[in-house]
Design an enzyme around this catalytic site. Structure first.
Site, PDB file in Angstrom:
ATOM      1  N   LYS A  81      30.073  37.650  26.047  1.00 49.22           N
ATOM      2  CA  LYS A  81      29.534  38.973  25.686  1.00 49.22           C
ATOM      3  C   LYS A  81      30.288  39.518  24.496  1.00 49.22           C
ATOM      4  O   LYS A  81      31.450  39.166  24.232  1.00 49.22           O
ATOM      5  CB  LYS A  81      29.615  39.964  26.856  1.00 49.22           C
ATOM      6  CG  LYS A  81      31.030  40.309  27.364  1.00 49.22           C
ATOM      7  CD  LYS A  81      31.712  41.467  26.665  1.00 49.22           C
ATOM      8  CE  LYS A  81      33.128  41.690  27.206  1.00 49.22           C
ATOM      9  NZ  LYS A  81      34.055  42.369  26.366  1.00 49.22           N
TER      10      LYS A  81
ATOM     11  N   ALA B 280      34.831  38.026  27.629  1.00 46.09           N
ATOM     12  CA  ALA B 280      34.500  37.967  29.064  1.00 46.09           C
ATOM     13  C   ALA B 280      34.355  36.551  29.616  1.00 46.09           C
ATOM     14  O   ALA B 280      33.557  36.325  30.538  1.00 46.09           O
ATOM     15  CB  ALA B 280      33.236  38.782  29.355  1.00 46.09           C
TER      16      ALA B 280
ATOM     17  N   SER C 194      32.488  35.705  33.055  1.00 45.61           N
ATOM     18  CA  SER C 194      31.254  34.937  32.994  1.00 45.61           C
ATOM     19  C   SER C 194      31.321  33.748  33.959  1.00 45.61           C
ATOM     20  O   SER C 194      30.325  33.418  34.610  1.00 45.61           O
ATOM     21  CB  SER C 194      31.018  34.470  31.553  1.00 45.61           C
ATOM     22  OG  SER C 194      29.657  34.301  31.309  1.00 45.61           O
TER      23      SER C 194
ATOM     24  N   ASP D 150      33.374  43.357  34.035  1.00 46.76           N
ATOM     25  CA  ASP D 150      32.364  42.722  33.184  1.00 46.76           C
ATOM     26  C   ASP D 150      31.469  41.737  33.937  1.00 46.76           C
ATOM     27  O   ASP D 150      30.526  41.196  33.364  1.00 46.76           O
ATOM     28  CB  ASP D 150      33.040  41.943  32.039  1.00 46.76           C
ATOM     29  CG  ASP D 150      33.735  42.867  31.032  1.00 46.76           C
ATOM     30  OD1 ASP D 150      33.416  44.061  31.001  1.00 46.76           O
ATOM     31  OD2 ASP D 150      34.587  42.353  30.282  1.00 46.76           O
TER      32      ASP D 150
HETATM   33  P1  ATP Z   1      37.475  40.430  28.947  1.00 43.43           P
HETATM   34  O1  ATP Z   1      36.653  40.382  27.695  1.00 43.43           O
HETATM   35  O2  ATP Z   1      36.621  40.470  30.205  1.00 43.43           O
HETATM   36  O3  ATP Z   1      38.579  41.426  28.946  1.00 43.43           O
HETATM   37  P2  ATP Z   1      38.731  38.048  27.973  1.00 43.43           P
HETATM   38  O4  ATP Z   1      37.548  37.348  27.388  1.00 43.43           O
HETATM   39  O5  ATP Z   1      39.628  38.774  27.039  1.00 43.43           O
HETATM   40  O6  ATP Z   1      38.219  39.017  29.104  1.00 43.43           O
HETATM   41  P3  ATP Z   1      39.217  35.799  29.651  1.00 43.43           P
HETATM   42  O7  ATP Z   1      38.780  34.615  28.862  1.00 43.43           O
HETATM   43  O8  ATP Z   1      38.348  36.250  30.755  1.00 43.43           O
HETATM   44  O9  ATP Z   1      39.593  37.016  28.710  1.00 43.43           O
HETATM   45  O10 ATP Z   1      40.688  35.460  30.174  1.00 43.43           O
HETATM   46  C1  ATP Z   1      41.597  36.454  30.601  1.00 43.43           C
HETATM   47  C2  ATP Z   1      42.591  35.793  31.539  1.00 43.43           C
HETATM   48  O11 ATP Z   1      41.893  35.515  32.757  1.00 43.43           O
HETATM   49  C3  ATP Z   1      43.077  34.456  31.040  1.00 43.43           C
HETATM   50  O12 ATP Z   1      44.291  34.600  30.379  1.00 43.43           O
HETATM   51  C4  ATP Z   1      43.210  33.631  32.286  1.00 43.43           C
HETATM   52  O13 ATP Z   1      44.538  33.587  32.720  1.00 43.43           O
HETATM   53  C5  ATP Z   1      42.419  34.355  33.363  1.00 43.43           C
HETATM   54  N1  ATP Z   1      41.285  33.599  33.928  1.00 43.43           N
HETATM   55  C6  ATP Z   1      40.986  33.519  35.228  1.00 43.43           C
HETATM   56  N2  ATP Z   1      39.900  32.761  35.438  1.00 43.43           N
HETATM   57  C7  ATP Z   1      39.491  32.342  34.241  1.00 43.43           C
HETATM   58  C8  ATP Z   1      38.421  31.514  33.824  1.00 43.43           C
HETATM   59  N3  ATP Z   1      37.572  30.968  34.699  1.00 43.43           N
HETATM   60  N4  ATP Z   1      38.269  31.332  32.500  1.00 43.43           N
HETATM   61  C9  ATP Z   1      39.125  31.907  31.625  1.00 43.43           C
HETATM   62  N5  ATP Z   1      40.185  32.653  31.976  1.00 43.43           N
HETATM   63  C10 ATP Z   1      40.365  32.891  33.275  1.00 43.43           C
END
Ligand code: ATP
Length: 302
Positions: free
Chosen positions: A11, A104, A108, A140
């Site tokens: 997203k 996200a 996701s 999210d």
């Molecule tokens: P958001 O945009 O929702 O704030 P983000 O995109 O910045 O999230 P994510 O890729 O969701 O960040 O990762 C945040 C943290 O979540 C990572 O550092 C990781 O430790 C943890 N995490 C837990 N499960 C997962 C997963 N399935 N995929 C990625 N990261 C995950």
């Protein structure tokens, strides 16, 4: 039964308006989400009752936890508890969404695991049940089920489809180093320093732009209250945003809590040109293109 495979999108927040900090520790948000065509694939295969495991491959796989901290595992356990299913699951995630990039990715995967396990176990949860479970997993996650373009309220978890036309060409500049979402919110609180913060509102011009389907209008209304905090933590992002604008992006914004920078291009040819030029600056780890909106987490194979 063999594997159930779900494809699930990243997203971008077209608007992320951050209101006051609530007593429950969340900020009141008003957000416009759009699902874009960068995908993770989540495959669920049967496992003996009580056995929940995850494997991760693809981009940045090494940064994703493999224990109960993985949001996909938490989602599978939550659905099993809720539905009273005595089952287990083995989950394989192929990452295409940047990790800790403000797109996200983990949320996701949680949405995808709910959809995959619901099919695998035949629990047949209705949409509202899945959305309620998703809200318990993260702000999210409900949007990642829904996809498209949607308004988020509460702390982002109350989602309503938006009246939106058109398809948009996005370019994403990825940073090599992730950013912690709680750290970015904490920095924003420090910048605001107890100043009175008004309830968050989505700017009306953005809703008109989405209703008209004009990329130029939408580009002019992109907004993110977290952006100043993300730029303080990672000052080089300001240069990335400036480079995108110099190369003719019709909109630029830090995606969610960052550090990914999102640029709206005029059309497909401009997106190709913009991504090549951004890659050439050496300011970002990599550059990806995607169109939006796209649907949320969907079964592609079962
Ligand atoms: P958001 O945009 O929702 O704030 P983000 O995109 O910045 O999230 P994510 O890729 O969701 O960040 O990762 C945040 C943290 O979540 C990572 O550092 C990781 O430790 C943890 N995490 C837990 N499960 C997962 C997963 N399935 N995929 C990625 N990261 C995950």
């Amino acid at each position: 039964m063999s594997a159930v495979v779900v494809r699930t999108p990243a997203k971008v927040n077209l608007a992320l308006m951050v209101g006051p900090l609530r007593t429950d520790g969340f900020h009141e948000l008003a957000s416009v989400y759009q699902a874009v065509g960068l995908y993770d694939e989540v495959a669920a295969t049967p496992a003996p009752p009580g056995e929940f495991s995850v494997r991760v491959s693809g981009r940045e796989a090494g940064k994703v936890p493999l224990d109960n901290g993985n949001l996909a595992i938490r989602a599978a356990r939550l659905l099993a508890d809720h539905a009273g299913v005595d089952a287990g699951v083995s989950i394989d995630i192929t990452k295409g969404i940047p990790v800790a990039g403000g797109m996200a990715g983990g949320s996701s995967d949680a949405a995808a695991a709910l959809v995959a396990c619901d099919t695998l176990w035949g629990t047949n949860a209705d949409r509202s049940t899945l959305l309620a479970l998703a809200a318990r997993l993260g702000s999210d996650v409900p949007f990642c089920l829904l996809g498209g373009t949607a308004i988020g309220a509460g702390h982002g978890e109350i989602v309503t489809p938006a009246l939106a036309r058109g398809s948009y060409e996005w370019v994403f500049a990825l940073d090599g180093e992730g950013m912690s979402t709680p750290a970015v919110y904490a920095r924003l609180d420090r910048i605001r320093d107890n100043l009175a913060v008004l309830p968050p509102r989505i700017p009306e011009p953005m809703m008109s732009a989405l209703a008209s389907g004009s990329a130029a209008e939408l580009g002019a209304t992109l907004v993110n209250d977290l952006q100043p905090a993300a730029l303080r933590i990672r000052p080089r992002l300001a240069q990335v945003l400036e480079a995108g604008r110099d190369y003719g992006a019709i909109g630029s914004v830090v995606s969610g809590s960052g550090p990914t920078c999102a640029f709206l291009a005029r059309d497909h040819a401009h997106a190709v040109d913009l991504s090549a030029r951004l890659a050439g600056t050496g300011l970002c780890a990599s550059v990806r293109r995607a169109t939006g909106p796209v649907p949320g987490a969907r079964v592609v194979e079962s």
